[in-house]
Design a protein around this motif. Structure first.
Motif, short mmCIF file in Angstrom:
data_model
loop_
_atom_site.label_atom_id
_atom_site.label_comp_id
_atom_site.label_asym_id
_atom_site.label_seq_id
_atom_site.Cartn_x
_atom_site.Cartn_y
_atom_site.Cartn_z
N UNK A 362 0.83 -1.20 0.00
CA UNK A 362 0.00 0.00 0.00
C UNK A 362 0.87 1.26 0.00
N UNK A 363 1.94 1.24 0.77
CA UNK A 363 2.86 2.38 0.79
C UNK A 363 3.51 2.56 -0.58
N UNK A 368 3.71 5.43 -5.88
CA UNK A 368 3.77 5.27 -7.33
C UNK A 368 4.66 4.15 -7.82
N UNK A 369 5.14 3.28 -6.92
CA UNK A 369 6.01 2.17 -7.31
C UNK A 369 5.17 0.90 -7.43
N UNK A 371 5.58 -1.79 -9.29
CA UNK A 371 6.35 -3.04 -9.33
C UNK A 371 6.63 -3.54 -7.92
N UNK A 372 7.07 -2.65 -7.03
CA UNK A 372 7.33 -3.03 -5.64
C UNK A 372 6.04 -3.45 -4.95
N UNK A 373 4.95 -2.73 -5.25
CA UNK A 373 3.66 -3.08 -4.65
C UNK A 373 3.26 -4.50 -5.03
N UNK A 374 3.45 -4.85 -6.28
CA UNK A 374 3.10 -6.20 -6.75
C UNK A 374 3.94 -7.27 -6.05
N UNK A 375 5.22 -7.00 -5.88
CA UNK A 375 6.10 -7.95 -5.19
C UNK A 375 5.64 -8.18 -3.75
#
Length: 398
Positions: A362-363, A368-369, A371-375
């Motif tokens: 969520x952070x 706006x990241x 790719x990191x959110x998906x990981x």
């Protein structure tokens, strides 16, 4: 005639070794067969009245094994033969009862360690003695003895939750509930039954069985309320709040979490106060009441820091990270994330690992990241699947 030749030969070897022992050593060996997964000298003395010299004699005769830590164990075939001897002895029931009482007492003492900074020692001990603990619990169930089962309950709550072994805990409570329901007219059986049902409610919630968790928590409250002030009244109220949270009624969830905090305050149970405030704070956050949520969460954090409870710290740090991130306070949110991570390095708790991963996703999305959110979401899903946590699995997918 159906016994394999190899086993007949082993039986003959055991019989020969048995005849070379004096009566004291024979009885000790038979009684030591009740242990599962090994034992130390103190347990051998308490359960089988076996002194260290006697244990050494059995080691010298290859009937026991001793490892580098001084812990003893028995070959499965020796245990089988010795167990057969015990079953023929009038001491069988008394020995099994001493074994169960010994591990009930030791497990009961672990609950205070789980409440504070000694949680890792408690966890390590329970992992080492897991087979003996389960054997002792099963004996208590077989005897339908509430007083023998109760010392396990509080430590089971932390142990199975930290380990993420939710289904296992639900399963082991099922037989206990049935056994105690059959003897609920015995003195104290109703209170013990209430505690076991409340424990089952906690892990039914973890598995996403919310209606069953609600029914269990309400049944537990009926059995426990007359014993106020008592910590377990708080537990039952806490689990009822969790069930309502799972069922989507946040108003009822808040009501029962705050009622749990009151019960814990009456009982003087600091850990429970912290847990109730943590849950109430998160529910208030979901209801859009950020200021009230932060007040509850900061109150929980204060309790967690005072008691040194890593169990509490992981949960409240995670919830504070979600709260502050939701308000755009990203630096503060990441501070809570890092504090949570540091605690998790010392105490692996799958439920919080998954929740923290979702918080990080969520952070990352707010930053706006994608790719990191998906990981992070992927990690949360993997942990939820591994532990059977159906509620988080659905929550993460949504």
């Amino acid at each position: 005639h159906d016994i394999p030749e190899r086993h007949r030969s082993m039986a003959a070897v055991f019989e020969h070794s048995w005849t070379l022992l004096d009566s004291e050593a024979q009885m000790a060996l038979a009684q030591l067969s009740v242990f599962r997964g090994g034992f130390d000298q103190a347990a051998a003395q308490a359960v089988a009245h076996a002194s260290l010299p006697l244990l050494q004699t059995l080691v010298d005769r290859s009937l026991l094994r001793m490892d580098d830590t001084g812990r003893f164990d028995m070959h499965p075939l020796v245990r089988q033969f010795a167990g057969d001897r015990l079953s023929q002895s009038p001491q069988a029931t008394a020995t099994r009862s001493r074994h169960a009482q010994h591990f009930a007492g030791l497990t009961g003492r672990r609950e205070h360690e789980f409440h504070g900074q000694q949680d890792r020692l408690a966890l390590q001990w329970m992992l080492r003695e897991a087979d003996n603990i389960r054997t002792a619990w099963d004996w208590g169930v077989q005897q339908a003895e509430a007083a023998l089962l109760e010392p396990f309950i509080e430590s089971f709550l932390y142990f199975f939750d930290i380990q993420g072994r939710y289904r296992e805990c639900v399963d082991l409570t099922q037989d206990a509930v049935r056994a105690l329901q059959s003897t609920d007219r015995q003195p104290g059986a109703g209170f013990g039954l209430g505690r076991v049902i409340a424990l089952r409610a906690a892990f039914r919630f973890r598995l996403g069985e919310f209606e069953s968790a609600r029914e269990d928590a309400e049944k537990a409250l009926v059995l426990l309320e007359s014993h106020r002030p008592h910590r377990d009244v708080g537990h039952a109220r806490l689990y009822l709040g969790a069930a309502w949270y799972g069922l989507g009624d946040l108003g009822q969830a808040k009501r029962w979490f705050l009622a749990a905090a009151t019960a814990y305050q009456e009982a003087g149970h600091a850990w429970g106060i912290g847990a109730a405030l943590d849950n109430a704070g998160y529910v208030e956050f979901l209801r859009g009441n950020a200021a009230e949520a932060e007040t509850h969460l900061k109150g929980s954090l204060d309790v967690a820091r005072r008691t040194g409870s890593r169990y509490l710290l992981t949960g409240v740090y995670d919830h504070l990270a979600v709260l502050t991130a939701g308000q755009g306070r990203f630096v503060e949110a990441m501070t809570y994330v890092e504090q949570c991570r540091q605690v998790l390095e010392e105490m692996d708790r799958p439920y919080i690992v998954a929740s923290l991963s979702l918080s990080l996703s969520q952070i990352a999305m707010q930053a706006g990241d994608l790719h990191a959110a998906e990981d992070h979401v992927g990690r949360a899903l993997r942990v939820a699947r591994d532990t059977g946590n159906q509620f988080d699995l659905v929550h993460f997918l949504l």
